[in-house]
Design a protein around this motif. Structure first.
Motif, PDB file in Angstrom:
ATOM      1  N   GLY A 202      -8.399  -0.312   0.946  1.00  0.00           N
ATOM      2  CA  GLY A 202      -8.058   1.110   0.922  1.00  0.00           C
ATOM      3  C   GLY A 202      -8.826   1.965   1.912  1.00  0.00           C
ATOM      4  O   GLY A 202      -8.931   3.181   1.735  1.00  0.00           O
TER       5      GLY A 202
ATOM      6  N   ARG B  39       0.834  -1.207   0.000  1.00  0.00           N
ATOM      7  CA  ARG B  39       0.000   0.000   0.000  1.00  0.00           C
ATOM      8  C   ARG B  39       0.868   1.256   0.000  1.00  0.00           C
ATOM      9  O   ARG B  39       0.522   2.249  -0.653  1.00  0.00           O
ATOM     10  CB  ARG B  39      -0.933   0.002   1.213  1.00  0.00           C
TER      11      ARG B  39
ATOM     12  N   ASP C 187       2.095   1.444  -3.741  1.00  0.00           N
ATOM     13  CA  ASP C 187       1.024   1.666  -4.719  1.00  0.00           C
ATOM     14  C   ASP C 187       0.344   3.019  -4.544  1.00  0.00           C
ATOM     15  O   ASP C 187      -0.012   3.678  -5.524  1.00  0.00           O
ATOM     16  CB  ASP C 187      -0.022   0.548  -4.627  1.00  0.00           C
ATOM     17  N   ASP C 188       0.152   3.427  -3.281  1.00  0.00           N
ATOM     18  CA  ASP C 188      -0.532   4.697  -3.013  1.00  0.00           C
ATOM     19  C   ASP C 188       0.443   5.859  -2.831  1.00  0.00           C
ATOM     20  O   ASP C 188       0.019   6.981  -2.542  1.00  0.00           O
ATOM     21  CB  ASP C 188      -1.416   4.574  -1.766  1.00  0.00           C
TER      22      ASP C 188
END
Length: 384
Positions: free
Chosen positions: A248, A213, A216-217
């Motif tokens: 998310g 995460r 990716d974020d």
């Protein structure tokens, strides 16, 4: 140790030095500086027969060759191979443009090399914790702050490395991360503090999900810290943590679940994920209503809240239509009629303001959204 001017052709690089590349352009810049002001800091060497071996300062030596220097100032000391390896590793720790994982590995290698020379302590998974204990003892945070023999040895290594205890602690934890994370972290240039936060999570599978995460974020250091805190928080239910990592869910919303009766958590999590597109404030309110219902407190139920939210949306749409439809017409009017129309329009605007304010007081409309409409409306009136 003595300081000497040594013939630059009698120097050899250290074969025990970890492989290191030198950028040609930066060497040229340093060579220019050396040509202008000379070498301000001597290199460090040891005698090897009738020649000398460089222990530290190979970059200055290479730049001096480019600058056409004949001699170079050097500190000369006879040092055994075992200590040379440690010195070389320490220099590698401070190398320019070193990635966090690369630096962490270099720090661990320094400890391993010292362990072979003076085996008074054993490298283990508890080394990071020992570093923290030493730091706290040096800050007099215990009743007895006397260092054990092992702690003295570790502290000596830390002094040689030349970094703070917290930085060394973070690095020693980073090298415990799964190899897959270490490789990708280097490729994607994930920050040291972010990796350190992830390394504090004990479960490798969770580490992988958190790392995924973060990458990716493109989470910042602060956002990564918030994420890892939620994942480690024992009060946050597991089903909510999964929603954070896999769906998310916002970490601030996740914390709102604390205190919700256990039997309703899974259902409320599903409901909150279904309204993610409405924003975190809406999600928080949804959880608050469910908490109130579980505790028997008086708050509007979900259905009533949704009806009011739909009404609020229609008011916003009407508000937009008022200035969109009328502003163009007002601008085109003769001035003698324009003033009367503006007064009528402002009156209608005032009624809408009062309706919107009533909904805003219930927490159904954000101030930012309302101000956006007001600003746009005022700007168009003034421009007319």
């Amino acid at each position: 140790m003595e300081l000497k001017m040594i013939d630059i052709t009698k120097l050899d690089p250290n074969p025990l030095q970890p492989r290191e590349s030198f950028e040609r352009e930066k060497l040229k810049e340093l060579a220019g500086t050396i040509s202008d002001v000379g070498i301000l800091q001597p290199i460090f060497v040891r005698p090897k027969g009738d020649r000398y071996e460089i222990i530290g300062g190979e970059r200055r030596w290479k730049a001096s060759q480019i600058a056409g220097e004949k001699t170079i100032p050097a500190l000369v000391k006879d040092i055994p191979d075992s200590e040379i390896m440690v010195q070389s590793l320490i220099e590698n720790v401070h190398r320019e443009n070193l990635k966090p994982v690369e630096q962490a590995k270099a720090i661990l290698e320094v400890f391993k090399a010292e362990e072979k020379i003076k085996p008074y302590f054993i490298i283990s998974d508890r080394l990071p914790q020992k570093v923290l204990v030493i730091r706290d003892k040096l800050y007099k945070r215990y009743k007895d702050n006397t260092l054990t023999k092992e702690e003295e040895m570790i502290n000596d290594v830390m002094k040689k490395i030349g970094l703070g205890a917290s930085a060394i602690y973070e690095s020693l934890n980073i090298v415990k991360l799964p190899k897959s994370i270490q490789r990708e972290a280097t490729e994607k240039e994930v920050g040291k503090h972010q990796l350190a936060r992830i390394s504090m999570i004990e479960d490798e599978e969770i580490q992988e999900k958190v790392f995924r995460r973060v990458v990716d974020d493109e989470l910042s250091e602060k956002e990564t810290s918030k994420l890892t805190k939620v994942v480690k928080d024992k009060e946050v239910p597991d089903v909510v943590k999964r929603a954070v990592l896999e769906e998310g869910l916002d970490v601030e919303v996740a914390r709102e679940f604390v205190g919700l009766p256990e039997e309703g958590i899974e259902q409320v999590t599903k409901e909150v994920l279904q309204v993610q597109d409405r924003g975190k404030e809406y999600q928080k309110e949804h959880i608050a209503i469910r908490k109130a219902q579980a505790e028997g407190r008086a708050l509007p139920d979900i259905e009533t809240r949704d009806v009011e939210a739909t009404t609020a949306k229609s008011y916003i749409e009407r508000y937009s239509e008022v200035h969109k439809v009328f502003v163009d017409r007002i601008i085109a009017m003769p001035k003698k009629h324009r003033d009367n129309v503006i007064m009528a329009l402002l009156s209608a605007h005032g009624r809408l303001e009062r309706q919107i304010q009533a909904l805003q007081e219930k927490g159904l409309l954000s101030q930012d959204k309302i101000e956006g409409h007001r600003a746009k409306y005022a700007k168009e009136l003034v421009s007319g």
